[in-house]
Structures are given as structure tokens and as C-alpha cells.
Design a protein around this motif. Structure first.
Motif, PDB file in Angstrom:
ATOM      1  N   LEU A 135       0.816  -1.213   0.000  1.00  0.00           N
ATOM      2  CA  LEU A 135       0.000   0.000   0.000  1.00  0.00           C
ATOM      3  C   LEU A 135       0.849   1.262   0.000  1.00  0.00           C
ATOM      4  O   LEU A 135       0.490   2.270  -0.618  1.00  0.00           O
ATOM      5  N   SER A 136       2.000   1.230   0.660  1.00  0.00           N
ATOM      6  CA  SER A 136       2.833   2.429   0.767  1.00  0.00           C
ATOM      7  C   SER A 136       3.364   2.907  -0.581  1.00  0.00           C
ATOM      8  O   SER A 136       3.692   4.089  -0.738  1.00  0.00           O
ATOM      9  N   ALA A 137       3.440   2.038  -1.558  1.00  0.00           N
ATOM     10  CA  ALA A 137       3.944   2.426  -2.876  1.00  0.00           C
ATOM     11  C   ALA A 137       2.848   2.902  -3.816  1.00  0.00           C
ATOM     12  O   ALA A 137       3.136   3.503  -4.857  1.00  0.00           O
ATOM     13  N   VAL A 138       1.599   2.656  -3.469  1.00  0.00           N
ATOM     14  CA  VAL A 138       0.501   2.922  -4.397  1.00  0.00           C
ATOM     15  C   VAL A 138       0.327   4.409  -4.713  1.00  0.00           C
ATOM     16  O   VAL A 138       0.237   4.779  -5.896  1.00  0.00           O
ATOM     17  N   PRO A 139       0.259   5.336  -3.744  1.00  0.00           N
ATOM     18  CA  PRO A 139       0.072   6.746  -4.109  1.00  0.00           C
ATOM     19  C   PRO A 139       1.185   7.278  -5.013  1.00  0.00           C
ATOM     20  O   PRO A 139       0.903   8.009  -5.977  1.00  0.00           O
ATOM     21  N   LEU A 140       2.427   6.946  -4.715  1.00  0.00           N
ATOM     22  CA  LEU A 140       3.532   7.399  -5.550  1.00  0.00           C
ATOM     23  C   LEU A 140       3.394   6.846  -6.959  1.00  0.00           C
ATOM     24  O   LEU A 140       3.581   7.575  -7.947  1.00  0.00           O
ATOM     25  N   ALA A 141       3.063   5.567  -7.082  1.00  0.00           N
ATOM     26  CA  ALA A 141       2.903   4.968  -8.402  1.00  0.00           C
ATOM     27  C   ALA A 141       1.808   5.663  -9.201  1.00  0.00           C
ATOM     28  O   ALA A 141       1.988   5.983 -10.384  1.00  0.00           O
ATOM     29  N   LEU A 142       0.678   5.924  -8.572  1.00  0.00           N
ATOM     30  CA  LEU A 142      -0.417   6.604  -9.275  1.00  0.00           C
ATOM     31  C   LEU A 142      -0.029   8.012  -9.700  1.00  0.00           C
ATOM     32  O   LEU A 142      -0.421   8.477 -10.777  1.00  0.00           O
ATOM     33  N   SER A 143       0.769   8.692  -8.887  1.00  0.00           N
ATOM     34  CA  SER A 143       1.163  10.072  -9.207  1.00  0.00           C
ATOM     35  C   SER A 143       2.029  10.148 -10.453  1.00  0.00           C
ATOM     36  O   SER A 143       2.112  11.202 -11.097  1.00  0.00           O
TER      37      SER A 143
END
Length: 381
Positions: A101-109
Motif C-alpha cells: 500500500l505504501s507504494a501505491v500513491p507514488l505509483a499513481l502520481s
């Protein structure tokens, strides 16, 4: 000839020693132009590796932001995110596989052309729900991440059906399952040793209650021995365990071995004990690497009544499920071991090894990433 699609595998972990992420690299490197971003050296087979600084923590440091529920600020000021974001800025990828989950916002950005697949290694909102401070301080942040970002993913996978069902029920996303299966190992079961050789390999974390195995061996029958391979996650705890077990007959602590040598090492034994007291939600639904590594090593298995493991063990006849997590019940199972019973379990592991191999289990990843990279992502109006 058209260039192969580009895929970023993003993980806030040392990828070369992270078994699950390393399997993704090995699966997709022959198919796509794979770039990795994580800690440590580049894994083999990638076209590029973007290294996150080793001292850039992947956890939230801003306690004030967490306490005041300014979760967006807390996330984007995480050291690992601050380090990785400029290194990834301006790059273009066809798709991204975000680990945890911790990588998801960065990936989406990063707005990859075809979107993001999220591989969630645990049920994040209950990761440490046995700890009151964690439930009060951290769980709300995890729930916010899930509510805010999961529905933006093109597809999602996790490690076990029970965890997938909980994500689906709580956040309305469809979740596939890719178990932590080990790569297929072409070997034959070895004869049962005299005495029967038991092995337990685990992370050295106090909540796993590894002292139960030491207590078990104090009164174990003479026809069994136990070796323990304990990773130094909590060095003080591991030191306590070694001291506690120093005078216990038939018990030996063995130094950890590299992941690439683990199945070969396990094959020296007869039975693997994968016994995880359900001290939190994720442990209650555990289906760990060690379960599958034991199958590839052609060992029998003794497990606690963990439903995910028990379902597979019973389907293939791989060993025995202890009725509860008490030392007394485990001791009764150990006392009833015979070479003939263990030999049957080892043969069952041999028959199940292909079905339970990473090559078969990873089909869900292969399908998800193929679908991701061949259909356009929906864009907001």
C-alpha cells in the motif's frame, strides 16, 4: 519491430532479497522492459534500477500530521517518497506494479500510460492490530490510504484468499490471489532420517512466540531433533532465544542462509513446522513463503489451525494440522510421528510440487499485467 512495453516495479524494500518482489522481476523481465525502484543493488535482468537511499525510511515520521489526521501531508513527506519521487520524475512507463500500500500513491502520481497494478502483501489496516498504540495511531492512516487510492488501481492482488475477501468487503475492489509460492525445484524426496529431523525457519520477531519451540523440545521424544533458522529481525529477542535454548537436548540454532540456497538447505530435513499463532489478522490468514518452500524441498508439514494453510495441506495430504496453538497439542503430534508417516508426507509434497510452484501460482500476475499493458487506462474528464 515495436519496443516491448515498459514496466516499473516499485517497492520500498531491498528487492534483491525480497522473495515476492524478486519473483515479479524474474517473471516479467523476459516479457517487458522492466525498471525497478527500491533499496539496495539492482536485481538481475532489469534494464535499469533506481536506488532509494538506504537511510530514507519508508515509514511516516511526522507524528503531528498523523495525530491531526493530515494523512496526505504525512505520506508525501515520508523520507522514501521524498527520495524516490524526484528520481522517478519525468520518466514515462507503460505500466507500474506497485508493491504494498505504501507504494501505491507514488505509483499513481507518476501517471503511467496504462495505469497501476497494486500487489498488497498484507491486509494493511490490520497489519499490527494486536498493538493498541498501532490501532489508535496508525490504523486510521492505513484505512485512509485504502479509501483514497485502491479504487484508482487498474487491478489488485494479494497473498491469500482471506485477505482478498476482506479488501473486497471493506473497500469494494476486486482482488486476485497470488500466493507466496516458491519456484519449482526439480528434486526427489530424501529418505527419512533417524532421528526424524524437524526444521523451523522464521523471522525473529517476538510476536511469533518462537520460545514455544524451545519449550516443545524440553520434553520431546528422543526420535526427533529440531533445527531453528531465525532471522535477526529483533536481535535482542533472537539472543534471548539462543540463551533459552542453549541447554535443550536435540535443539540447534542454525545461521540464516541466502534465499537462493534455502530450499536446498531445507531438503536436508524431514518435516517443516510452520506454526503461526494468530496474534493479529494477517497472521490468522497467513500463507507464508516457508509453507511453499517446504513443499519444494519435499518435506512434510506440521502447521497450526491456520485456515489458508490448512486448506492446501488437507487438499494435498502434505502433513498434519495441530488442533490448536498450544505447546501441549504440538507435543502430542510430534510424539506420534513415525518414519512411515513422514515418508508419506514427503511423497505427497513431491506430487504437489508443480501445482504449488511459483510458475503456476503466478498466473494471476501474468494475466493482470498483460491486461494492464494492452488496454488504455480510463482518464478522468
Amino acid at each position: 519491430m515495436n519496443a516491448r512495453p515498459s514496466l516499473l516495479i516499485l517497492s520500498f524494500s531491498p528487492i534483491r532479497s525480497d522473495p515476492r518482489v524478486l519473483k515479479q522481476v524474474q517473471l516479467f523481465s523476459p516479457l517487458y522492459e522492466v525498471t525497478t525502484c527500491g533499496y539496495g543493488e539492482a536485481p538481475d535482468g532489469v534494464v535499469e534500477h533506481i536506488e532509494i537511499a538506504p537511510d530514507a525510511r519508508a515509514w511516516v515520521d511526522d507524528k503531528v500530521a498523523m495525530a491531526t489526521r493530515r494523512f496526505r501531508h504525512a505520506y508525501w513527506n515520508t523520507q522514501a517518497v521524498l527520495d524516490a519521487k524526484p528520481k522517478l520524475a519525468g520518466r514515462s512507463f507503460d505500466g507500474i506494479l506497485a508493491n504494498d500500500l505504501s507504494a501505491v500513491p507514488l505509483a499513481l502520481s507518476l501517471e503511467p500510460t496504462h495505469g497501476v497494478h497494486g500487489d498488497l502483501h498484507e491486509f494493511a489496516p490490520k497489519e499490527k492490530d494486536d498493538d493498541l498504540k498501532w490501532r489508535l495511531a496508525v490504523a486510521p492512516y492505513m484505512r485512509w490510504l485504502c479509501r483514497t487510492y485502491l479504487k484508482q488501481l487498474r487491478s489488485v492482488t494479494t497473498v491469500a484468499r482471506g485477505i482478498a475477501d476482506r479488501y473486497e468487503a471493506d473497500y469494494g475492489v476486486k482482488v486476485g490471489v497470488v500466493t507466496n509460492a516458491a519456484p519449482y525445484s526439480d528434486r526427489t524426496p530424501q529418505p527419512v532420517h533417524t532421528p526424524i529431523r524437524l526444521i523451523h525457519s522464521a523471522a525473529g520477531q517476538r510476536y511469533r512466540k518462537l520460545e514455544n519451540f524451545i519449550e516443545l523440545m524440553r520434553d520431546a521424544p528422543a526420535n526427533v531433533t529440531l533445527d531453528m533458522i531465525v532471522m535477526p529481525n529483533e536481535p535482542d529477542y533472537v539472543a534471548e532465544l539462543r540463551e533459552l535454548g542453549a541447554d535443550v537436548p536435540g535443539l540447534t540454532f542454525r545461521d540464516p542462509v541466502p534465499y537462493a540456497r534455502l530450499v536446498e538447505t531445507l531438503s536436508e530435513y524431514d518435516v517443516s513446522m510452520t506454526f503461526l499463532p494468530p496474534t493479529n489478522f494477517n497472521l490468522a490468514h497467513a500463507l507464508p513463503n516457508k509453507f511453499f518452500e517446504a513443499v519444494q524441498a519435499r518435506l512434510g508439514l506440521i502447521i497450526g489451525p491456520s485456515p489458508e494453510m490448512a486448506a492446501i495441506l488437507n487438499e494435498y495430504g502434505l502433513g498434519e494440522v495441530v488442533p490448536d496453538f498450544s505447546v501441549e497439542s504440538l507435543r502430542r503430534v510430534i510424539a506420534a510421528l513415525t518414519p512411515e508417516k513422514v515418508a508419506e508426507w514427503k511423497q505427497a509434497a513431491d506430487r504437489a510440487a508443480k501445482d504449488l510452484s511459483a510458475e503456476v501460482q503466478q498466473g494471476e500476475w501474468a494475466r493482470a499485467i498483460a491486461a494492464l499493458l494492452t488496454t488504455p487506462a480510463a482518464r478522468a474528464a
